[in-house]
Design a protein around this motif. Sequence first.
Motif, PDB file in Angstrom:
ATOM      1  N   GLU A 172       0.830  -1.214   0.000  1.00  0.00           N
ATOM      2  CA  GLU A 172       0.000   0.000   0.000  1.00  0.00           C
ATOM      3  C   GLU A 172       0.863   1.261   0.000  1.00  0.00           C
ATOM      4  OE1 GLU A 172      -2.744  -0.343   3.302  1.00  0.00           O
ATOM      5  OE2 GLU A 172      -4.326  -0.938   1.897  1.00  0.00           O
ATOM      6  N   THR A 173       1.959   1.229   0.734  1.00  0.00           N
ATOM      7  CA  THR A 173       2.856   2.382   0.803  1.00  0.00           C
ATOM      8  C   THR A 173       3.480   2.665  -0.559  1.00  0.00           C
ATOM      9  OG1 THR A 173       3.318   1.943   3.138  1.00  0.00           O
ATOM     10  CG2 THR A 173       4.910   3.311   1.946  1.00  0.00           C
ATOM     11  N   ALA A 174       4.003   1.617  -1.212  1.00  0.00           N
ATOM     12  CA  ALA A 174       4.614   1.790  -2.538  1.00  0.00           C
ATOM     13  C   ALA A 174       3.589   2.231  -3.565  1.00  0.00           C
ATOM     14  CB  ALA A 174       5.279   0.488  -2.979  1.00  0.00           C
ATOM     15  N   ALA A 175       2.392   1.658  -3.515  1.00  0.00           N
ATOM     16  CA  ALA A 175       1.338   2.025  -4.469  1.00  0.00           C
ATOM     17  C   ALA A 175       0.934   3.492  -4.292  1.00  0.00           C
ATOM     18  CB  ALA A 175       0.133   1.105  -4.315  1.00  0.00           C
ATOM     19  N   ALA A 176       0.875   3.955  -3.058  1.00  0.00           N
ATOM     20  CA  ALA A 176       0.519   5.357  -2.809  1.00  0.00           C
ATOM     21  C   ALA A 176       1.553   6.280  -3.461  1.00  0.00           C
ATOM     22  CB  ALA A 176       0.430   5.626  -1.307  1.00  0.00           C
ATOM     23  N   PHE A 177       2.821   5.964  -3.300  1.00  0.00           N
ATOM     24  CA  PHE A 177       3.863   6.787  -3.916  1.00  0.00           C
ATOM     25  C   PHE A 177       3.760   6.726  -5.437  1.00  0.00           C
ATOM     26  CE2 PHE A 177       8.011   7.714  -5.688  1.00  0.00           C
ATOM     27  CZ  PHE A 177       8.340   8.888  -5.030  1.00  0.00           C
ATOM     28  N   TRP A 178       3.543   5.519  -5.972  1.00  0.00           N
ATOM     29  CA  TRP A 178       3.470   5.353  -7.423  1.00  0.00           C
ATOM     30  C   TRP A 178       2.277   6.124  -8.014  1.00  0.00           C
ATOM     31  CZ3 TRP A 178       7.329   4.371 -10.268  1.00  0.00           C
ATOM     32  CH2 TRP A 178       7.194   3.938 -11.585  1.00  0.00           C
ATOM     33  N   HIS A 179       1.171   6.167  -7.278  1.00  0.00           N
ATOM     34  CA  HIS A 179       0.016   6.942  -7.748  1.00  0.00           C
ATOM     35  C   HIS A 179       0.319   8.439  -7.743  1.00  0.00           C
ATOM     36  CE1 HIS A 179      -2.283   3.403  -8.209  1.00  0.00           C
ATOM     37  NE2 HIS A 179      -2.507   3.188  -6.935  1.00  0.00           N
ATOM     38  N   MET A 180       1.136   8.885  -6.797  1.00  0.00           N
ATOM     39  CA  MET A 180       1.557  10.292  -6.796  1.00  0.00           C
ATOM     40  C   MET A 180       2.397  10.590  -8.042  1.00  0.00           C
ATOM     41  SD  MET A 180       4.357  12.615  -5.881  1.00  0.00           S
ATOM     42  CE  MET A 180       5.479  11.545  -5.075  1.00  0.00           C
ATOM     43  N   VAL A 181       3.274   9.653  -8.415  1.00  0.00           N
ATOM     44  CA  VAL A 181       4.080   9.802  -9.627  1.00  0.00           C
ATOM     45  C   VAL A 181       3.158   9.915 -10.844  1.00  0.00           C
ATOM     46  CG1 VAL A 181       5.727   8.591 -11.139  1.00  0.00           C
ATOM     47  CG2 VAL A 181       6.125   8.674  -8.665  1.00  0.00           C
ATOM     48  N   ASP A 182       2.122   9.072 -10.895  1.00  0.00           N
ATOM     49  CA  ASP A 182       1.118   9.141 -11.978  1.00  0.00           C
ATOM     50  C   ASP A 182       0.451  10.513 -12.016  1.00  0.00           C
ATOM     51  OD1 ASP A 182       1.518   6.486 -12.610  1.00  0.00           O
ATOM     52  OD2 ASP A 182      -0.342   5.776 -11.725  1.00  0.00           O
ATOM     53  N   LEU A 183      -0.005  10.952 -10.871  1.00  0.00           N
ATOM     54  CA  LEU A 183      -0.744  12.212 -10.791  1.00  0.00           C
ATOM     55  C   LEU A 183       0.114  13.385 -11.267  1.00  0.00           C
ATOM     56  CD1 LEU A 183      -3.187  13.924  -9.964  1.00  0.00           C
ATOM     57  CD2 LEU A 183      -2.255  13.960  -7.639  1.00  0.00           C
ATOM     58  N   ILE A 184       1.363  13.423 -10.854  1.00  0.00           N
ATOM     59  CA  ILE A 184       2.243  14.511 -11.269  1.00  0.00           C
ATOM     60  C   ILE A 184       2.395  14.509 -12.790  1.00  0.00           C
ATOM     61  CG2 ILE A 184       4.602  15.417 -11.171  1.00  0.00           C
ATOM     62  CD1 ILE A 184       2.957  15.909  -8.624  1.00  0.00           C
ATOM     63  N   TRP A 185       2.576  13.323 -13.375  1.00  0.00           N
ATOM     64  CA  TRP A 185       2.736  13.260 -14.829  1.00  0.00           C
ATOM     65  C   TRP A 185       1.445  13.680 -15.542  1.00  0.00           C
ATOM     66  CZ3 TRP A 185       6.562  13.665 -17.971  1.00  0.00           C
ATOM     67  CH2 TRP A 185       6.335  13.480 -19.336  1.00  0.00           C
ATOM     68  N   ILE A 186       0.296  13.296 -14.996  1.00  0.00           N
ATOM     69  CA  ILE A 186      -0.988  13.684 -15.605  1.00  0.00           C
ATOM     70  C   ILE A 186      -1.119  15.209 -15.639  1.00  0.00           C
ATOM     71  CG2 ILE A 186      -3.497  13.663 -15.245  1.00  0.00           C
ATOM     72  CD1 ILE A 186      -3.138  10.778 -14.215  1.00  0.00           C
ATOM     73  N   LEU A 187      -0.523  15.897 -14.684  1.00  0.00           N
ATOM     74  CA  LEU A 187      -0.520  17.365 -14.683  1.00  0.00           C
ATOM     75  C   LEU A 187       0.590  17.918 -15.579  1.00  0.00           C
ATOM     76  CD1 LEU A 187      -1.097  17.947 -10.867  1.00  0.00           C
ATOM     77  CD2 LEU A 187      -2.781  18.190 -12.700  1.00  0.00           C
ATOM     78  N   LEU A 188       1.765  17.280 -15.539  1.00  0.00           N
ATOM     79  CA  LEU A 188       2.900  17.754 -16.330  1.00  0.00           C
ATOM     80  C   LEU A 188       2.647  17.655 -17.826  1.00  0.00           C
ATOM     81  CD1 LEU A 188       6.251  16.429 -14.807  1.00  0.00           C
ATOM     82  CD2 LEU A 188       5.648  18.768 -15.325  1.00  0.00           C
ATOM     83  N   TYR A 189       2.084  16.547 -18.263  1.00  0.00           N
ATOM     84  CA  TYR A 189       1.912  16.311 -19.690  1.00  0.00           C
ATOM     85  C   TYR A 189       1.131  17.423 -20.376  1.00  0.00           C
ATOM     86  CZ  TYR A 189       0.300  14.170 -24.034  1.00  0.00           C
ATOM     87  OH  TYR A 189      -0.015  13.948 -25.354  1.00  0.00           O
ATOM     88  N   PRO A 190      -0.073  17.749 -19.935  1.00  0.00           N
ATOM     89  CA  PRO A 190      -0.779  18.839 -20.645  1.00  0.00           C
ATOM     90  C   PRO A 190      -0.119  20.203 -20.460  1.00  0.00           C
ATOM     91  CG  PRO A 190      -2.086  18.066 -18.779  1.00  0.00           C
ATOM     92  CD  PRO A 190      -0.912  17.136 -18.913  1.00  0.00           C
ATOM     93  N   ILE A 191       0.443  20.469 -19.282  1.00  0.00           N
ATOM     94  CA  ILE A 191       1.052  21.775 -19.042  1.00  0.00           C
ATOM     95  C   ILE A 191       2.237  21.997 -19.985  1.00  0.00           C
ATOM     96  CG2 ILE A 191       2.448  23.089 -17.387  1.00  0.00           C
ATOM     97  CD1 ILE A 191       0.550  21.998 -15.194  1.00  0.00           C
ATOM     98  N   LEU A 192       3.078  20.986 -20.139  1.00  0.00           N
ATOM     99  CA  LEU A 192       4.273  21.151 -20.965  1.00  0.00           C
ATOM    100  C   LEU A 192       4.017  20.904 -22.452  1.00  0.00           C
ATOM    101  CD1 LEU A 192       7.021  19.456 -18.758  1.00  0.00           C
ATOM    102  CD2 LEU A 192       6.725  21.885 -19.196  1.00  0.00           C
ATOM    103  N   TYR A 193       3.188  19.912 -22.770  1.00  0.00           N
ATOM    104  CA  TYR A 193       3.068  19.470 -24.155  1.00  0.00           C
ATOM    105  C   TYR A 193       1.843  20.005 -24.901  1.00  0.00           C
ATOM    106  CZ  TYR A 193       6.596  15.857 -23.102  1.00  0.00           C
ATOM    107  OH  TYR A 193       7.731  15.196 -22.755  1.00  0.00           O
ATOM    108  N   LEU A 194       0.764  20.300 -24.193  1.00  0.00           N
ATOM    109  CA  LEU A 194      -0.505  20.534 -24.894  1.00  0.00           C
ATOM    110  C   LEU A 194      -1.087  21.914 -24.750  1.00  0.00           C
ATOM    111  CD1 LEU A 194      -2.274  17.161 -24.009  1.00  0.00           C
ATOM    112  CD2 LEU A 194      -0.925  17.693 -26.052  1.00  0.00           C
ATOM    113  N   LEU A 195      -1.115  22.469 -23.545  1.00  0.00           N
ATOM    114  CA  LEU A 195      -1.807  23.726 -23.308  1.00  0.00           C
ATOM    115  C   LEU A 195      -1.134  24.888 -24.031  1.00  0.00           C
ATOM    116  CD1 LEU A 195      -2.722  23.441 -19.527  1.00  0.00           C
ATOM    117  CD2 LEU A 195      -4.167  22.978 -21.518  1.00  0.00           C
ATOM    118  N   ARG A 196      -1.929  25.645 -24.714  1.00  0.00           N
ATOM    119  CA  ARG A 196      -1.411  26.811 -25.445  1.00  0.00           C
ATOM    120  C   ARG A 196      -1.940  28.078 -24.800  1.00  0.00           C
ATOM    121  NH1 ARG A 196       1.554  23.551 -27.571  1.00  0.00           N
ATOM    122  NH2 ARG A 196       1.374  22.624 -29.620  1.00  0.00           N
TER     123      ARG A 196
END
Length: 196
Positions: A172-196
Amino acid sequence: MAERHELSQPRPLPNPGWGPLAALPGNPLMWVLILSEMVVFAAFFGLFAWLRAGEREVFDASQQLLDPVAGGINTMVLLTSGLFAALAVQSIGRGDRRRCRQWLGAAFALGVVFCVVKVVEYADKLGQGLMPETNTFFTFYYLLTGFHFAHVLFGLGLIALVAWRISHDNVETAAAFWHMVDLIWILLYPILYLLR
């Protein structure tokens, strides 16, 4: 009637004595780390938005040089890896350690795929002469994605450690951290690559 009474009993908190963190799964110290990392990333995102407002043309032109397909592939890879981490938590919850290890292995493998795609993308950008000092956009591109990349590497180490020292709390501890990694990327991807 006794069964109905049993169902209405509140479940014990996984981490009593941790105040607002008491009901969260896994180790509460990991949640302290996750929350602090989220604050750091939020500060970076805020600074990025502020600087973008001042250099809109530079940011828009630089963003055109990124490959949204590579970023999209990495988004799908990380989300699928996060699903596998969640399935590992379900498996350990049922006491199926073997299946849990398999899901952790699958999550780990996709994390490695993410790293390979990112390294190829970095090599392409550096090969084009796009360095962190090229402009403010690329300073933030390398800073944000590099900081995230470091979290992916830490998460991979954590998943490997947990697969070796498997327990419900560890998974559960590792999964919680891994989900945080997912969440950060879900925010990073549109901010850096898509939003104009």
